[in-house]
Design a protein around this motif. Structure first.
Motif, PDB file in Angstrom:
ATOM      1  N   LEU A  59       0.825  -1.203   0.000  1.00 33.96           N
ATOM      2  CA  LEU A  59       0.000   0.000   0.000  1.00 33.96           C
ATOM      3  C   LEU A  59       0.862   1.257   0.000  1.00 33.96           C
ATOM      4  O   LEU A  59       0.593   2.204  -0.761  1.00 33.96           O
ATOM      5  N   ALA A  60       1.887   1.297   0.843  1.00 35.33           N
ATOM      6  CA  ALA A  60       2.752   2.479   0.916  1.00 35.33           C
ATOM      7  C   ALA A  60       3.421   2.750  -0.429  1.00 35.33           C
ATOM      8  O   ALA A  60       3.476   3.904  -0.884  1.00 35.33           O
ATOM      9  N   ASP A  61       3.916   1.710  -1.081  1.00 31.70           N
ATOM     10  CA  ASP A  61       4.571   1.891  -2.378  1.00 31.70           C
ATOM     11  C   ASP A  61       3.566   2.342  -3.434  1.00 31.70           C
ATOM     12  O   ASP A  61       3.889   3.182  -4.294  1.00 31.70           O
ATOM     13  N   ARG A  81      -8.661   2.947  -2.824  1.00 36.03           N
ATOM     14  CA  ARG A  81      -9.861   2.117  -2.964  1.00 36.03           C
ATOM     15  C   ARG A  81      -9.615   0.940  -3.905  1.00 36.03           C
ATOM     16  O   ARG A  81     -10.019  -0.194  -3.625  1.00 36.03           O
ATOM     17  N   GLU A  82      -8.952   1.188  -5.015  1.00 32.02           N
ATOM     18  CA  GLU A  82      -8.682   0.093  -5.951  1.00 32.02           C
ATOM     19  C   GLU A  82      -7.724  -0.929  -5.341  1.00 32.02           C
ATOM     20  O   GLU A  82      -7.873  -2.134  -5.548  1.00 32.02           O
ATOM     21  N   TRP A  83      -6.754  -0.448  -4.582  1.00 33.28           N
ATOM     22  CA  TRP A  83      -5.838  -1.367  -3.897  1.00 33.28           C
ATOM     23  C   TRP A  83      -6.638  -2.245  -2.935  1.00 33.28           C
ATOM     24  O   TRP A  83      -6.443  -3.459  -2.876  1.00 33.28           O
ATOM     25  N   ALA A  84      -7.538  -1.646  -2.175  1.00 35.51           N
ATOM     26  CA  ALA A  84      -8.347  -2.395  -1.198  1.00 35.51           C
ATOM     27  C   ALA A  84      -9.266  -3.388  -1.900  1.00 35.51           C
ATOM     28  O   ALA A  84      -9.394  -4.542  -1.485  1.00 35.51           O
ATOM     29  N   ARG A  85      -9.926  -2.955  -2.967  1.00 35.38           N
ATOM     30  CA  ARG A  85     -10.870  -3.820  -3.674  1.00 35.38           C
ATOM     31  C   ARG A  85     -10.164  -4.974  -4.381  1.00 35.38           C
ATOM     32  O   ARG A  85     -10.785  -6.019  -4.609  1.00 35.38           O
ATOM     33  N   SER A  86      -8.897  -4.797  -4.718  1.00 41.44           N
ATOM     34  CA  SER A  86      -8.173  -5.865  -5.413  1.00 41.44           C
ATOM     35  C   SER A  86      -7.914  -7.066  -4.512  1.00 41.44           C
ATOM     36  O   SER A  86      -7.705  -8.181  -4.996  1.00 41.44           O
ATOM     37  N   ASP A  87      -7.909  -6.846  -3.195  1.00 44.51           N
ATOM     38  CA  ASP A  87      -7.670  -7.934  -2.242  1.00 44.51           C
ATOM     39  C   ASP A  87      -8.244  -7.540  -0.883  1.00 44.51           C
ATOM     40  O   ASP A  87      -7.520  -7.069  -0.005  1.00 44.51           O
ATOM     41  N   PRO A  88      -9.564  -7.701  -0.702  1.00 47.24           N
ATOM     42  CA  PRO A  88     -10.192  -7.263   0.549  1.00 47.24           C
ATOM     43  C   PRO A  88      -9.600  -7.900   1.803  1.00 47.24           C
ATOM     44  O   PRO A  88      -9.526  -7.244   2.851  1.00 47.24           O
ATOM     45  N   GLN A  89      -9.178  -9.169   1.741  1.00 43.16           N
ATOM     46  CA  GLN A  89      -8.607  -9.807   2.926  1.00 43.16           C
ATOM     47  C   GLN A  89      -7.321  -9.118   3.358  1.00 43.16           C
ATOM     48  O   GLN A  89      -7.052  -8.950   4.553  1.00 43.16           O
ATOM     49  N   SER A 171     -14.426   0.251   4.448  1.00 41.47           N
ATOM     50  CA  SER A 171     -14.716  -0.880   5.335  1.00 41.47           C
ATOM     51  C   SER A 171     -16.156  -1.343   5.178  1.00 41.47           C
ATOM     52  O   SER A 171     -16.426  -2.553   5.123  1.00 41.47           O
ATOM     53  N   LEU A 172     -17.077  -0.397   5.079  1.00 45.12           N
ATOM     54  CA  LEU A 172     -18.480  -0.760   4.893  1.00 45.12           C
ATOM     55  C   LEU A 172     -18.712  -1.381   3.519  1.00 45.12           C
ATOM     56  O   LEU A 172     -19.429  -2.374   3.380  1.00 45.12           O
ATOM     57  N   GLU A 173     -18.081  -0.797   2.500  1.00 45.72           N
ATOM     58  CA  GLU A 173     -18.251  -1.320   1.136  1.00 45.72           C
ATOM     59  C   GLU A 173     -17.712  -2.739   1.015  1.00 45.72           C
ATOM     60  O   GLU A 173     -18.386  -3.645   0.513  1.00 45.72           O
ATOM     61  N   LEU A 174     -16.483  -2.956   1.494  1.00 43.07           N
ATOM     62  CA  LEU A 174     -15.840  -4.267   1.329  1.00 43.07           C
ATOM     63  C   LEU A 174     -16.513  -5.338   2.182  1.00 43.07           C
ATOM     64  O   LEU A 174     -16.466  -6.519   1.839  1.00 43.07           O
TER      65      LEU A 174
END
Length: 199
Positions: A59-61, A81-89, A171-174
């Motif tokens: 995420l930082a990079d 958001r795209e980073w989070a959605r690419s791998d919710p776990q 958090s709510l979306e994922l």
């Protein structure tokens, strides 16, 4: 071998959550004995630490690369958001419920702060034309969390507001809480950002 162990760990986390992570179960999946696996990771917490370190580093990079390529605060929101959605776990491992009994080492905190540093830089580039609030005054004497970063209190406040609003929506979306509400989370995030940037 490390990569394969981590791949199995992510599969376990996806299936049953971090508290159910078991090195013995991973060893069994890999056709190894439990003691053999412990040659690679001393215990569950060491494996969790490496997974968290990998997630924060990614995420930082990603955030730094986007900002250095010209992304503004709104652009960073979409990148995160795209980073989070690419791998919710992976997202929930670092921004979800803390793992009971687990304490991350200091270097994890340092990597996580790299993300906030980028947000402070992005917020610092915005005009400081809003009146100070009681929370701004409070932040002047509560700056330990920014490691002596020289940003003005209003910038700290804006970065915190961005961080909390974005992660609240993510958090709510994922977690699927918007699925039955039939609205577009993209528009919600856009409105939250517009509200933040025009305060």
């Amino acid at each position: 071998m490390h990569a394969e162990i981590k791949r199995h760990a992510w599969e376990q986390i996806a299936a049953a959550g971090v508290p159910a992570l078991s090195l013995n179960a991973i060893a069994k999946q890999m056709g190894m004995s439990g003691p053999a696996l412990y040659r690679y990771f001393a215990g569950r917490d060491e494996l969790i630490t490496e997974l968290i370190r990998d997630a924060y580093r990614s995420l930082a990079d990603t955030v730094r690369a986007a900002f250095d390529s010209g992304a503004d605060l709104a652009g960073l929101a979409h990148v995160i958001r795209e980073w989070a959605r690419s791998d919710p776990q992976r997202y929930f491992l670092i921004y979800g419920t803390p793992v009971p009994g687990y304490h991350a080492p200091d270097d994890i905190t340092a990597i996580s702060f790299e993300v906030m540093t980028v947000l402070l830089e992005a917020c610092g580039a915005l005009p400081e034309d809003k009146p100070a609030t009681p929370f701004d005054a409070h932040l002047e004497s509560h700056r330990e969390w920014v490691n002596d970063h020289p940003a003005a209190a209003t910038t700290l406040h804006r970065a915190l507001s961005f961080w909390t609003r974005l992660h609240g929506v993510l958090s709510l979306e994922l977690a699927g809480h918007f699925s039955g509400m039939r609205f577009d989370p993209n528009l919600l995030i856009a409105d939250e950002l517009n509200d933040l940037l025009t305060q």
